[in-house]
Scaffold this motif. Structure first.
Motif, short mmCIF file in Angstrom:
data_model
loop_
_atom_site.label_atom_id
_atom_site.label_comp_id
_atom_site.label_asym_id
_atom_site.label_seq_id
_atom_site.Cartn_x
_atom_site.Cartn_y
_atom_site.Cartn_z
N TYR A 367 12.31 5.55 19.89
CA TYR A 367 10.99 5.00 19.60
C TYR A 367 10.16 4.83 20.87
CZ TYR A 367 12.95 4.02 14.97
OH TYR A 367 13.52 4.13 13.72
N ARG A 368 10.81 4.53 21.98
CA ARG A 368 10.05 4.43 23.23
C ARG A 368 9.44 5.79 23.58
NH1 ARG A 368 11.71 1.89 29.13
NH2 ARG A 368 9.76 2.46 30.14
N ARG A 369 10.21 6.86 23.42
CA ARG A 369 9.67 8.19 23.71
C ARG A 369 8.49 8.51 22.80
NH1 ARG A 369 15.59 11.13 24.15
NH2 ARG A 369 15.97 10.70 26.38
N ARG A 370 8.58 8.11 21.54
CA ARG A 370 7.48 8.37 20.62
C ARG A 370 6.23 7.59 21.03
NH1 ARG A 370 9.55 8.80 14.36
NH2 ARG A 370 11.27 10.27 14.70
N ARG A 371 6.41 6.33 21.40
CA ARG A 371 5.25 5.53 21.80
C ARG A 371 4.62 6.12 23.06
NH1 ARG A 371 2.86 1.35 24.43
NH2 ARG A 371 1.75 -0.14 23.11
N ASP A 372 5.45 6.54 24.01
CA ASP A 372 4.92 7.16 25.23
C ASP A 372 4.15 8.44 24.90
OD1 ASP A 372 6.08 5.14 26.69
OD2 ASP A 372 7.77 6.35 27.40
N ALA A 373 4.70 9.24 23.97
CA ALA A 373 4.01 10.48 23.58
C ALA A 373 2.69 10.17 22.89
CB ALA A 373 4.92 11.30 22.66
N LEU A 374 2.67 9.13 22.06
CA LEU A 374 1.44 8.72 21.38
C LEU A 374 0.39 8.30 22.39
CD1 LEU A 374 -0.22 7.82 18.88
CD2 LEU A 374 1.01 5.63 19.01
N ALA A 375 0.77 7.46 23.34
CA ALA A 375 -0.18 6.98 24.35
C ALA A 375 -0.72 8.14 25.18
CB ALA A 375 0.49 5.94 25.24
N ALA A 376 0.15 9.07 25.57
CA ALA A 376 -0.29 10.21 26.39
C ALA A 376 -1.24 11.12 25.60
CB ALA A 376 0.93 10.99 26.87
N ALA A 377 -0.92 11.37 24.33
CA ALA A 377 -1.76 12.26 23.52
C ALA A 377 -3.13 11.64 23.28
CB ALA A 377 -1.07 12.56 22.20
N VAL A 378 -3.17 10.35 23.02
CA VAL A 378 -4.45 9.67 22.78
C VAL A 378 -5.29 9.69 24.05
CG1 VAL A 378 -5.51 7.44 22.28
CG2 VAL A 378 -3.61 8.25 20.88
N ALA A 379 -4.67 9.41 25.20
CA ALA A 379 -5.41 9.41 26.46
C ALA A 379 -5.99 10.80 26.75
CB ALA A 379 -4.50 8.97 27.59
N ASP A 380 -5.26 11.85 26.38
CA ASP A 380 -5.70 13.21 26.66
C ASP A 380 -6.73 13.72 25.66
OD1 ASP A 380 -5.51 15.82 27.99
OD2 ASP A 380 -4.51 16.46 26.15
N ARG A 381 -6.52 13.41 24.38
CA ARG A 381 -7.36 14.00 23.32
C ARG A 381 -8.51 13.10 22.87
NH1 ARG A 381 -3.94 17.56 20.29
NH2 ARG A 381 -5.66 17.81 18.81
#
Length: 462
Positions: A367-381
């Protein structure tokens, strides 16, 4: 024996009409049935002999009508396949209102409140179930003690003390069929004690507020700000329901000063704090904050479940009660154990063997990896969108530009993405500044669907 109307072919309701003859009337009736969609593409029509017998007309009339419609492309006729409605678009009649296009069922879900069910530890659970069943005493299969099985209460007492800082022993734990069951029991108990209101948070789950109201209790909302829920307005309410470790859905822990203040209120007034330890095991950036119950076990009722750590379908939860409430809670629950005994024994074995700890630690990493991926994708897109809340739990709150929440939810529906806005979780009497935000349950999709769900989310963000 002569064939009758009741035994010939397949049924087809037609009413040939018009002054230009039976053939033209039949042709028009068939064409209209196909055009309006009453006869759908691929439908096999009765043979000319059967339809002629049904309508009481000559077989040649039906055959000629069929031939006319085949030539026009409304029907098809192939040897061995009979006469069928051709594959073509259905044109609604001029008098029919156009159908409103509706979105299809969601392909992905980011609704919060459910873990990744595909990651349920089936193999380890099955091993624990076999061991539990092999060693279960005969009396375990009886009606049982409403406290719940002593094996599970003992295992929970050790785990909760070690992992969540809960001060308890097996005798003050009551096993329930999940959080809602526990809240029903407590609602009955509080109402019997003369309590008229249970204060709740400005954001939460309406099903919980509804359960309290069904028990005859008012649910006034407490203010919410950057420090979390504010217990300052508490006065003569008999109890307060909080999610102090990781507020649902806002994603913040209760400020230490407010943790102290709510316990002091309970001591001063004789009230109770109902602590919902919602996904308290899942903190990713530091040690999880301990249970509020540890500050005063006589004034705090600790509520936990296996719904987020394992699966809600297990229907297993627990209450750690002040000793003064124990008998009343048992009476409110009933005279027999209403929770599945074999699942209780299996969870006890799962805890004692260390399999539960291993599963939680593995889930925490995923779940930590998913949250990190969510935060990175939102910041980028979507740089205008902000991921808020602490790095914990199974959901995150995405702050949106003002006035965009409903349009994003609508766009998500058309993208096949199930999603909740923050307004969905707002109490009708909320004392908090309205915010446009999404509550994204990144723990919900299975691993195979996570990338697709994240991509669908990014497409609808402003």
């Amino acid at each position: 024996m002569a064939n009758s109307w009741a035994t010939l072919g397949v049924d087809l309701h037609l009413e040939p009409a018009g002054s230009s003859g039976l053939r033209r009337g039949l042709t028009d009736a068939l064409r209209d049935a196909v055009r309006t969609g009453r006869l759908t593409p691929g439908t096999r029509l009765p043979s000319s002999r059967s339809l002629a017998a049904d309508l009481g007309i000559a077989r040649n009339t039906v055959a000629e009508a069929y031939a006319d419609l085949v030539a026009e492309g409304w029907l098809t006729a192939r040897q061995g396949s009979g006469t069928r409605v051709a594959e073509r678009a259905v044109v609604p009649s001029s008098g029919a209102a156009p159908r409103r296009r509706e979105p299809g069922p969601p392909a992905y879900s980011l609704i919060p409140g459910t873990p990744d069910l595909a990651s349920f530890p089936r193999t380890e659970w099955l091993k624990a179930a076999r061991r539990a069943l092999a060693t279960a005493p005969f009396d375990a299969l009886g009606y049982g003690d409403p406290h719940g099985r002593p094996e599970l209460r003992t295992a929970l007492a050790g785990y909760l003390a070690r992992a969540r800082g809960v001060r308890t022993d097996p005798d003050t734990i009551v096993i329930t069929a999940g959080f809602s069951h526990a809240l029903r029991i407590l609602g009955t108990l509080l109402r019997a004690r003369g309590v008229r209101a249970v204060a709740v948070e400005s954001y939460g789950l309406d099903v919980h507020w509804g359960l309290l109201r069904n028990a005859g209790l008012a649910t006034p909302a407490l203010p919410y700000d950057r420090l979390g829920t504010d217990p300052g307005p508490l006065s003569d309410e008999g109890a307060v329901l909080l999610t102090p470790a990781h507020q649902f859905p806002m994603g913040t822990p209760l400020h230490p000063d407010r943790r102290t203040a709510v316990v002091e209120w309970a001591r001063r007034t004789g009230g109770l704090v109902l602590e919902d330890d919602y996904d308290g095991e899942f903190r990713y950036d530091r040690q999880p904050v301990g249970a509020l119950q540890g500050l005063d076990p006589d004034r705090v009722v600790y509520l936990g479940t296996a719904s987020k750590s394992l699966a809600p379908g297990l229907r297993l939860g627990w209450m750690v009660l002040p000793p003064s409430l124990l008998e009343e809670a048992i009476a409110a629950k009933g005279h027999i154990d209403t929770c599945g005994v074999l699942d209780q024994l299996t969870l006890a074995e799962f805890l004692v063997s260390g399999a539960y700890d291993r599963h939680v630690r593995s889930s925490r990493l995923r779940y930590r990896r998913r949250r990190d991926a969510l935060a990175a994708a939102v910041a980028d897109r979507a740089p205008e969108v902000t991921v808020t809340g602490i790095a914990a739990g199974l959901h995150a709150v995405l702050r949106l530009p003002p006035g965009t929440e409903q349009s994003v939810i609508q766009a998500a529906t058309w993208q096949g993405l199930a999603l909740h806005g923050l307004a969905f979780h707002r109490h009708p009497e909320a004392v908090a500044e309205p915010l446009d935000a999404l509550v994204v349950g990144y723990g919900t999709p299975p691993d195979s669907a996570w990338a697709g769900a994240l991509e669908a989310l990014c497409r609808v963000l402003p």
